[in-house]
Enzyme design. Structure first.
Site, mmCIF file in Angstrom:
data_model
loop_
_atom_site.group_PDB
_atom_site.id
_atom_site.type_symbol
_atom_site.label_atom_id
_atom_site.label_comp_id
_atom_site.label_asym_id
_atom_site.label_seq_id
_atom_site.Cartn_x
_atom_site.Cartn_y
_atom_site.Cartn_z
ATOM 1 C CB ALA A 80 73.603 112.993 24.821
ATOM 2 C CG MET A 81 73.139 118.861 28.573
ATOM 3 S SD MET A 81 73.850 120.509 28.454
ATOM 4 C CE MET A 81 72.856 121.366 29.687
#
Lengths: 100, 522
Positions: free
Chosen positions: A78-79
């Site tokens: 998700a980064m």
């Protein structure tokens, strides 16, 4: 009625006209040619996730600069990824030194 | 340089023509501002949609810092028929991030064009360039001790006001409908001319940031969610920071309460008793914001069972629905409105009000209170950890602010999501008379089955909602053409007529919102 439930956040105060004039005309830019300090970039971008348990702690883990560069440019799960115009190579090195 | 072979090319452009264009870009911008190597472009390919990154791979990326450079760039693009996909900060998470609409488009990255050109603390206005972030503007206001408040979306710290407003994003303060607060744009057109909207075209005028309409047709809206120009400056209004700010939450224990919540809050919102873009978030949205990961409670596949959700709610003090709103004003104004709000909830007979003092330092109250006060943070990214794996698409149908409608939409969305083994993670953001029903279609992109299910689920959400008379207000790049169809053929023909008039070579972001002269056959 509410008594102690107020949360005052500023005091209303007169604003000096001369100051307003100069502020309203001011131009402010982040100087892209000058790398920002690693501690500041960390606090304003990375720390919002990595200091509060959303992303893993990355401080004091002796992460190699190459690894930091690799992850920041690609993102991880998700980064998000951050391209060079967003965080420069030099700033990444400074972040690496700050969190080392 | 002349020997360079490009792995990715724009649609219909050959190696030779592309090389000539790249050489022209290099001459204009310098080598360091023309990125063509895969390792330089990788950062623009990170997407959250469950589609192959290769479908959205750029052929190059350009960095520009002046309007004159952008004018020269569009000239080159016209000459070689090169399509460009412009980004400001490139943070459009769940809507496509920084990646272009389709493979081969060149990214025009304006992040380094980051001047805060003007802040007027008396008229409460700002004028900024595309690369300015909310954090940068917030820091500026703090450093100059200006009593002004920003409105920002949840990725506040790293996103920017120009890009968010141009995509008609929303925030959580009384100025939360950002396009409503926009005032004046500067736009580089495809032919290189520079247009200023509103009062901006009048020589010597100083009303550009205070009067939106100008004279004759007001055309600012044409440049939002579109591909008719490149916005290089945008003005907008800032809210004076109030002497008293009072955030609060109202917790409801049943999923069936959503209709009653909307019915009791709508009159308060329309009458501006509650002036901000309040939200009504469901339990799993709250769980994400409280840093809860699904695996902490449930290791199974598919939909999270109701009893697990109930356990999370009990552990974390979360309701099945959770309202976040705030009051702003003088001590006297806030006192009067607080009485009205508490009386309304008391009369409803359900819902537990939680004040900031009662919430203390707990999440998600803390980050919600910051957002409603215009203070940057990224706490809502905890949502992405709920399922993990980096997959997210926002499904955002518009709804009337009417209890029966919200209830119907929620049940329909949940049924479809659950059919594909996905959780309903949603919130309603109350604009004024409308609601943005924002649902995060979360999936693990590393799980092929979930990847496939999420894509199919999104298709069905669009189809089924359309059958019921609903459509989304914004969508990710993979589904832009599909959503454009929902809005009818006449609108599409008008959009393409404008495109032909303003950008006959189709160089500006073809595909954005389904506008593409090459593929539209209507």
């Amino acid at each position: 009625m509410i008594s102690s439930k107020y949360i005052p956040i500023i005091k209303i105060r007169p604003i000096i006209v001369g100051v307003v004039f100069s502020i309203s005309l001011s131009v402010h830019a982040e100087d892209s040619a000058q790398p920002r300090d690693g501690e500041i970039v960390y606090a304003k971008i990375c720390g919002y996730c990595h200091d509060v348990g959303i992303g893993p702690n990355i401080k004091d883990r002796q992460l190699p600069p190459e690894y930091i560069h690799y992850i920041v440019r690609r993102g991880l799960r998700a980064m998000p990824a951050f391209p060079e115009p967003y965080i420069s190579d030099e700033e990444l090195k400074q972040i690496g030194r700050f969190i080392y | 340089m002349g020997e360079q072979k490009f792995d990715v090319l724009p649609r219909g452009v050959n190696q030779q023509a592309f090389l000539k264009a790249v050489e022209a870009f290099r001459k204009l911008l310098g080598d360091e501002n023309v990125l063509t190597k895969p390792e330089q472009l990788i950062a623009y390919m990170k997407i959250m949609m469950p589609v192959d990154e290769a479908e959205h791979a750029p052929s190059a990326a350009l960095t520009a810092t002046t309007v004159e450079q952008i004018q020269a760039i569009v000239k080159i693009c016209n000459e070689y028929r090169i399509p460009i996909w412009t980004i400001s900060t490139g943070r459009n998470f769940g809507y496509g991030s920084a990646a272009p609409h389709h493979r081969g488009q060149i990214i025009l990255d304006l992040k380094k064009m980051n001047k805060i050109l003007h802040v007027d603390p008396e008229l409460c206005t700002a004028l900024v360039e595309p690369g300015v972030t909310y954090q940068q503007l917030y820091d500026y206001l703090q450093a100059h001790d200006l009593p002004l408040m920003l409105s920002m979306p949840a990725p506040s710290a790293i996103a920017g006001p120009l890009g968010n407003t141009m995509d008609r994003g929303v925030g959580y303060t009384p100025y939360g409908e950002h396009f409503l607060m926009q005032c004046g744009m500067e736009v580089v057109l495809a032919n290189g001319e520079v247009l200023r909207t509103g009062m901006g075209g009048v020589k010597g005028d100083n009303s550009w940031q205070v009067f939106k309409w100008g004279y004759g047709p007001t055309i600012d809206g044409l440049f939002t969610q579109s591909n008719y120009g490149i916005c290089t400056k945008m003005g907008f209004w800032l809210m004076p920071r109030p002497p008293v700010y009072k955030p609060f939450s109202i917790k409801f224990d049943s999923e069936d309460d959503i209709a009653d919540i909307v019915e009791v809050l709508r009159p308060l919102r329309i009458a501006q008793i509650i002036p901000n873009a309040l939200v009504i978030a469901n339990a799993l949205w709250e769980a994400g914001g409280a840093n809860v990961r699904r695996t902490q409670y449930y290791e199974g596949q598919g939909v999270t069972p109701d009893d697990v959700i109930e356990r999370i709610c009990a552990d974390k003090g979360i309701g099945q629905w959770n309202v976040y709103a705030a009051l702003y004003g003088t001590r006297e104004q806030v006192a009067v409105n607080w009485q009205i709000v508490t009386d309304a909830i008391k009369a409803l007979g359900k819902g537990a009000i939680i004040t900031e003092e009662e919430a203390g330092d707990t999440e998600p109250f803390k980050y919600r209170a910051k957002l409603m006060q215009g203070i940057p943070n990224l706490q809502e990214f905890g949502l992405y950890n709920w399922r993990g794996g980096g997959g997210s698409m926002w499904f955002a149908p518009v709804s009337q602010a009417r209890g029966s409608e919200t209830s119907k939409q929620m049940r329909l969305a949940k049924k479809i999501l659950n059919k594909y083994g996905l959780d309903y993670v949603g919130e309603f953001i109350v604009g004024w008379r409308d609601m943005h029903h924002v649902i995060d279609v979360l999936c693990d992109r590393s799980d092929p089955a979930e990847f496939k299910a999420a894509y199919a689920c999104f298709q069905e959400l669009l189809d089924e909602f359309e059958r019921q008379g609903y459509a989304v207000y914004r969508v990710n790049t993979a589904f832009m053409e599909r959503v454009a169809q929902s809005y009818g053929p006449v609108k599409r023909r008008v959009e393409h007529a404008i495109k032909r008039a303003l950008d006959p070579n189709n160089i500006l972001a073809p595909g954005k919102s389904g506008i593409d002269l090459e593929t539209f056959k209507g």
